[in-house]
Motif scaffolding. Structure first.
Motif, PDB file in Angstrom:
ATOM      1  N   PRO A 154      -5.452   7.854   3.602  1.00 27.75           N
ATOM      2  CA  PRO A 154      -5.001   7.780   2.342  1.00 27.75           C
ATOM      3  C   PRO A 154      -6.175   7.220   1.607  1.00 27.75           C
ATOM      4  O   PRO A 154      -6.967   6.441   1.929  1.00 27.75           O
ATOM      5  CB  PRO A 154      -3.889   6.750   2.354  1.00 27.75           C
ATOM      6  N   GLU A 155      -6.268   7.418   0.357  1.00 28.72           N
ATOM      7  CA  GLU A 155      -7.505   7.222  -0.622  1.00 28.72           C
ATOM      8  C   GLU A 155      -7.693   5.442  -0.812  1.00 28.72           C
ATOM      9  O   GLU A 155      -8.699   5.045  -1.113  1.00 28.72           O
ATOM     10  CB  GLU A 155      -7.542   7.893  -2.032  1.00 28.72           C
ATOM     11  N   GLU A 156      -6.500   5.135  -0.788  1.00 36.89           N
ATOM     12  CA  GLU A 156      -6.505   3.513  -0.919  1.00 36.89           C
ATOM     13  C   GLU A 156      -7.444   2.856   0.034  1.00 36.89           C
ATOM     14  O   GLU A 156      -7.779   1.464  -0.142  1.00 36.89           O
ATOM     15  CB  GLU A 156      -5.089   3.078  -0.934  1.00 36.89           C
ATOM     16  N   PHE A 157      -7.741   3.375   1.328  1.00 35.42           N
ATOM     17  CA  PHE A 157      -8.548   2.938   2.275  1.00 35.42           C
ATOM     18  C   PHE A 157      -9.884   3.213   2.145  1.00 35.42           C
ATOM     19  O   PHE A 157     -10.412   4.212   2.246  1.00 35.42           O
ATOM     20  CB  PHE A 157      -8.115   3.177   3.657  1.00 35.42           C
ATOM     21  N   ASN A 158     -10.898   2.134   1.668  1.00 31.86           N
ATOM     22  CA  ASN A 158     -12.079   2.404   1.624  1.00 31.86           C
ATOM     23  C   ASN A 158     -12.798   2.707   3.017  1.00 31.86           C
ATOM     24  O   ASN A 158     -12.451   2.096   4.084  1.00 31.86           O
ATOM     25  CB  ASN A 158     -12.964   1.003   1.301  1.00 31.86           C
ATOM     26  N   VAL A 159     -13.727   3.565   2.867  1.00 34.75           N
ATOM     27  CA  VAL A 159     -14.556   3.935   4.038  1.00 34.75           C
ATOM     28  C   VAL A 159     -15.880   3.141   4.258  1.00 34.75           C
ATOM     29  O   VAL A 159     -16.785   3.183   3.535  1.00 34.75           O
ATOM     30  CB  VAL A 159     -15.077   5.356   4.055  1.00 34.75           C
ATOM     31  N   PRO A 160     -15.854   2.160   5.272  1.00 32.98           N
ATOM     32  CA  PRO A 160     -16.973   1.328   5.386  1.00 32.98           C
ATOM     33  C   PRO A 160     -18.283   2.109   5.938  1.00 32.98           C
ATOM     34  O   PRO A 160     -17.904   3.149   6.202  1.00 32.98           O
ATOM     35  CB  PRO A 160     -16.461   0.628   6.509  1.00 32.98           C
ATOM     36  N   ASP A 161     -19.331   1.385   5.582  1.00 34.86           N
ATOM     37  CA  ASP A 161     -20.571   2.284   5.683  1.00 34.86           C
ATOM     38  C   ASP A 161     -20.692   2.477   7.265  1.00 34.86           C
ATOM     39  O   ASP A 161     -20.020   1.849   8.277  1.00 34.86           O
ATOM     40  CB  ASP A 161     -21.822   1.294   5.628  1.00 34.86           C
ATOM     41  N   HIS A 162     -21.052   3.878   7.514  1.00 33.81           N
ATOM     42  CA  HIS A 162     -21.372   4.256   8.939  1.00 33.81           C
ATOM     43  C   HIS A 162     -20.236   4.441   9.708  1.00 33.81           C
ATOM     44  O   HIS A 162     -19.919   4.296  11.056  1.00 33.81           O
ATOM     45  CB  HIS A 162     -22.393   3.492   9.770  1.00 33.81           C
ATOM     46  N   CYS A 163     -19.086   4.745   8.845  1.00 35.52           N
ATOM     47  CA  CYS A 163     -17.749   5.026   9.726  1.00 35.52           C
ATOM     48  C   CYS A 163     -17.073   6.345   9.185  1.00 35.52           C
ATOM     49  O   CYS A 163     -17.389   6.745   8.200  1.00 35.52           O
ATOM     50  CB  CYS A 163     -16.942   3.753   9.384  1.00 35.52           C
ATOM     51  N   LEU A 164     -16.099   6.668  10.076  1.00 30.68           N
ATOM     52  CA  LEU A 164     -15.107   7.914   9.503  1.00 30.68           C
ATOM     53  C   LEU A 164     -13.917   7.353   9.967  1.00 30.68           C
ATOM     54  O   LEU A 164     -13.599   6.771  10.819  1.00 30.68           O
ATOM     55  CB  LEU A 164     -15.437   9.009  10.630  1.00 30.68           C
ATOM     56  N   LEU A 165     -12.980   7.586   9.092  1.00 30.07           N
ATOM     57  CA  LEU A 165     -11.542   7.227   9.029  1.00 30.07           C
ATOM     58  C   LEU A 165     -10.786   8.456   9.455  1.00 30.07           C
ATOM     59  O   LEU A 165     -11.012   9.622   8.774  1.00 30.07           O
ATOM     60  CB  LEU A 165     -10.932   6.831   7.971  1.00 30.07           C
ATOM     61  N   THR A 166      -9.674   8.138  10.108  1.00 26.77           N
ATOM     62  CA  THR A 166      -8.810   9.195  10.386  1.00 26.77           C
ATOM     63  C   THR A 166      -7.432   8.329  10.410  1.00 26.77           C
ATOM     64  O   THR A 166      -7.373   7.140  10.709  1.00 26.77           O
ATOM     65  CB  THR A 166      -8.426   9.927  11.886  1.00 26.77           C
ATOM     66  N   PHE A 167      -6.230   9.023  10.243  1.00 24.83           N
ATOM     67  CA  PHE A 167      -4.955   8.254   9.844  1.00 24.83           C
ATOM     68  C   PHE A 167      -3.861   9.247  10.623  1.00 24.83           C
ATOM     69  O   PHE A 167      -3.713  10.582  10.254  1.00 24.83           O
ATOM     70  CB  PHE A 167      -4.695   8.123   8.388  1.00 24.83           C
ATOM     71  N   ASN A 168      -2.858   8.334  11.186  1.00 24.99           N
ATOM     72  CA  ASN A 168      -1.669   9.149  11.567  1.00 24.99           C
ATOM     73  C   ASN A 168      -0.457   8.730  10.788  1.00 24.99           C
ATOM     74  O   ASN A 168      -0.026   7.714  10.615  1.00 24.99           O
ATOM     75  CB  ASN A 168      -1.648   8.827  13.104  1.00 24.99           C
ATOM     76  N   PRO A 169       0.026   9.778   9.985  1.00 28.44           N
ATOM     77  CA  PRO A 169       0.984   9.350   9.068  1.00 28.44           C
ATOM     78  C   PRO A 169       2.489   9.046   9.777  1.00 28.44           C
ATOM     79  O   PRO A 169       3.218   8.303   9.236  1.00 28.44           O
ATOM     80  CB  PRO A 169       1.200  10.686   8.184  1.00 28.44           C
ATOM     81  N   GLU A 170       2.721   9.617  10.866  1.00 26.95           N
ATOM     82  CA  GLU A 170       3.800   9.465  11.633  1.00 26.95           C
ATOM     83  C   GLU A 170       3.983   7.895  12.067  1.00 26.95           C
ATOM     84  O   GLU A 170       4.991   7.223  11.951  1.00 26.95           O
ATOM     85  CB  GLU A 170       3.721  10.016  13.221  1.00 26.95           C
ATOM     86  N   THR A 171       2.601   7.298  12.529  1.00 27.59           N
ATOM     87  CA  THR A 171       2.744   6.215  13.299  1.00 27.59           C
ATOM     88  C   THR A 171       2.320   5.046  12.238  1.00 27.59           C
ATOM     89  O   THR A 171       2.367   3.823  12.736  1.00 27.59           O
ATOM     90  CB  THR A 171       1.859   5.948  14.643  1.00 27.59           C
ATOM     91  N   ASN A 172       1.902   5.628  11.180  1.00 31.21           N
ATOM     92  CA  ASN A 172       1.096   4.622  10.263  1.00 31.21           C
ATOM     93  C   ASN A 172      -0.007   3.742  10.900  1.00 31.21           C
ATOM     94  O   ASN A 172      -0.059   2.616  10.721  1.00 31.21           O
ATOM     95  CB  ASN A 172       2.236   3.749   9.671  1.00 31.21           C
ATOM     96  N   ARG A 173      -0.740   4.404  11.457  1.00 33.68           N
ATOM     97  CA  ARG A 173      -2.013   3.877  12.254  1.00 33.68           C
ATOM     98  C   ARG A 173      -3.389   4.497  11.464  1.00 33.68           C
ATOM     99  O   ARG A 173      -3.369   5.700  11.537  1.00 33.68           O
ATOM    100  CB  ARG A 173      -2.020   3.788  13.644  1.00 33.68           C
ATOM    101  N   LEU A 174      -4.208   3.643  11.272  1.00 29.56           N
ATOM    102  CA  LEU A 174      -5.565   3.926  10.652  1.00 29.56           C
ATOM    103  C   LEU A 174      -6.551   3.684  11.711  1.00 29.56           C
ATOM    104  O   LEU A 174      -6.665   2.759  12.554  1.00 29.56           O
ATOM    105  CB  LEU A 174      -5.792   2.958   9.454  1.00 29.56           C
ATOM    106  N   TYR A 175      -7.556   4.780  12.026  1.00 25.93           N
ATOM    107  CA  TYR A 175      -8.641   4.608  12.852  1.00 25.93           C
ATOM    108  C   TYR A 175      -9.821   4.682  12.230  1.00 25.93           C
ATOM    109  O   TYR A 175     -10.327   5.309  11.316  1.00 25.93           O
ATOM    110  CB  TYR A 175      -8.385   5.934  13.838  1.00 25.93           C
ATOM    111  N   ILE A 176     -10.567   3.515  12.709  1.00 25.48           N
ATOM    112  CA  ILE A 176     -12.171   3.363  12.202  1.00 25.48           C
ATOM    113  C   ILE A 176     -12.854   3.944  13.291  1.00 25.48           C
ATOM    114  O   ILE A 176     -12.911   2.975  14.140  1.00 25.48           O
ATOM    115  CB  ILE A 176     -12.452   2.090  11.662  1.00 25.48           C
ATOM    116  N   HIS A 177     -13.768   4.855  13.067  1.00 25.15           N
ATOM    117  CA  HIS A 177     -14.699   5.160  14.089  1.00 25.15           C
ATOM    118  C   HIS A 177     -15.926   4.600  13.735  1.00 25.15           C
ATOM    119  O   HIS A 177     -16.799   4.741  12.541  1.00 25.15           O
ATOM    120  CB  HIS A 177     -14.861   6.660  14.150  1.00 25.15           C
ATOM    121  N   LEU A 178     -16.466   3.660  14.628  1.00 25.85           N
ATOM    122  CA  LEU A 178     -17.892   3.251  14.312  1.00 25.85           C
ATOM    123  C   LEU A 178     -18.979   4.163  14.815  1.00 25.85           C
ATOM    124  O   LEU A 178     -19.448   3.915  16.052  1.00 25.85           O
ATOM    125  CB  LEU A 178     -17.663   1.675  15.094  1.00 25.85           C
TER     126      LEU A 178
END
Ligand code: GLC
Length: 455
Positions: A362-386
């Motif tokens: 969701p857009e409310e989550f800023n993407v930190p530098d050098h990272c990719l975000l994914t999100f699981n809407p079912e489990t409501n977990r956010l993944y930050i790939h470093l």
């Protein structure tokens, strides 16, 4: 007031007309979503380009690139014998890499059929190998629990009635020569052949999950929907396999339901692709190196990190990745492909939770530098790939009150949410920020993932 509203609505319609999209079927948006649910969830598939071109081993377009005559090309047909073909081993490798579905070429542009077609002699069962490759392949991949898809080339450089176009091996340089070359060729005959073959692959092998038709190239000396009679073709496909998912290369883009997903090939999309302001299903197809068919002397192989980024970035923009292997003429995956699959599999074993069932955050989550975000809407977990491992303090701007718990995904080890270290850091942080305290040493994983359990 009412007049005002009316005027602005009219103005809107004039300025940005909603492109009314034509429809072929009466499936609702919800029903389409449901039909595609497994595909959207699974995210990662294997593409397989295999045919006679594996033998010259220098690109699947070799017949036209080198303008090889029918007679010359015949030698590959006469020698084709992939004696080491063990589809169950392929399926195991795909599965271990984390792939959930696979799409194989039943016929590529060269026109050679990997299945036992009744309407041609130009098929695998007439080579020294004798057996129906597609049949064995389908059985093996299904047995390993993978969904199966067929690539079928609309283009055909072997069929004598297929007219010579601008990418055909016999392409000439003048309009007169085109006329001369095509005067005895009849696309009606080829079209019937094409219909018969698509009917064969959709009726002889049980349930087919995906159909990948390739491709249209409108314009002068090109081919497009009228050449394939795409509308009728798609109607036939949907009738034979109601649940099937079909790509977008039959030139029916102006029909809302003339395709199921779009197919950016060999490039990264800048953002989730949209049509008329609506995000659409998409899948990028990519190679390990610069060729789809086995290419012995091609050395531009992507490394593990590049391949993983392709996958993660696709999911981070709501899409899928179909990653290609070009098996050899003996029927094996060469070492480079095996190595790439293994290293992706190692990462997937520990991190697939950030891929399956995930989508754009969701857009409310800023993407930190050098990272990719994914999100699981079912489990409501956010993944930050470093992608570039940070040093100790890792600040998440605007995440305050949103995070219940943080851990590394690969080993479920807690990451403490701390007050920032150092006075100057304090100044940089606002009340809306939080700070994660990471270990100094990068975990031994190509791209570490932080899993945030959200409030
Ligand atoms: C292109 C090429 C082809 C390859 C395909 C994969 O259309 O013609 O060789 O099969 O893309 O997407």
């Amino acid at each position: 007031m009412n007049r005002l509203i009316l005027t602005s609505v009219m103005l809107m319609l004039i300025c940005c007309p909603l492109q009314a999209q034509k429809k072929l079927f009466d499936e609702t948006e919800e029903q389409k979503k449901e039909r595609m649910a497994w595909w959207t969830h699974d995210r990662f598939g294997m593409f397989i380009h295999w045919g006679l071109y594996a033998m010259p081993a220098r690109h699947e377009w070799i017949k036209t690139r080198e303008r090889i005559s029918e007679k010359e090309y015949r030698k590959y047909f006469e020698l084709y014998n992939p004696d080491l073909f063990k589809p169950r081993e392929w399926a195991k490798m795909a599965k271990k890499a984390g792939m959930k579905y696979a799409v194989i070429t039943t016929k590529h542009h060269e026109g050679f059929c990997m299945f036992d077609s009744k309407v041609t002699d130009y098929k695998v069962t007439n080579t020294p190998y004798e057996k129906d490759i597609i049949k064995a392949w389908v059985e093996a991949f299904r047995a390993e629990g993978l969904k199966i898809g067929f690539y079928y080339s609309l283009i055909d450089w072997h069929h004598p009635q297929y007219t010579v176009d601008r990418i055909h091996p016999l392409r000439p340089s003048s309009d007169e020569e085109y006329l001369e070359l095509n005067k005895d060729r009849d696309m009606n005959v080829y079209r019937e052949y094409l219909y018969n073959q698509v009917r064969e692959i959709l009726t002889q092998y049980g349930k087919v999950d995906i159909l990948w038709l390739d491709y249209s190239f409108p314009g002068k000396h090109g081919k497009a929907r009228d050449d394939w009679n795409s509308v009728e073709l798609l109607k036939m496909v949907r009738k034979l396999q109601p649940g099937i998912i079909v790509n977008d290369r039959m030139d029916l883009k102006d029909y809302e339901d003339g395709w199921d997903f779009t197919t950016p090939e060999q490039f990264k999309v800048p953002a989730w692709p949209e049509v008329n302001g609506k995000k659409i299903p998409w899948e990028t197809c990519q190679t390990f190196s610069g060729s789809w068919g086995y290419y012995r002397d091609e050395h531009t192989w992507k490394d593990t990190k590049q391949l993983l980024v392709l996958l993660i970035e696709s999911v981070s923009k709501g899409g899928n990745l179909l990653l290609n292997v070009g098996p050899t003429g003996r029927g094996t995956f060469d070492n480079r492909a095996q190595k790439a699959l293994k290293s992706m599999g190692h990462w997937m074993k520990f991190n697939n939770r950030s891929i399956y069932g995930c989508t754009q955050a969701p857009e409310e989550f800023n993407v930190p530098d050098h990272c990719l975000l994914t999100f699981n809407p079912e489990t409501n977990r956010l993944y930050i790939h470093l992608l570039d491992y940070p040093l100790k303090n890792f600040t998440l701007h605007g995440y305050n009150d949103k995070v219940k718990y943080a851990q590394f995904l690969h080993d479920a080890s807690e990451i403490r949410i701390t007050a920032p270290r150092g006075a100057w850091m304090k100044q940089e942080l606002s009340q809306n920020d939080i700070n994660l305290l990471l270990p100094v040493t990068k975990p031994e994983i190509e791209i570490p993932v932080i899993e945030l359990i959200l409030e």
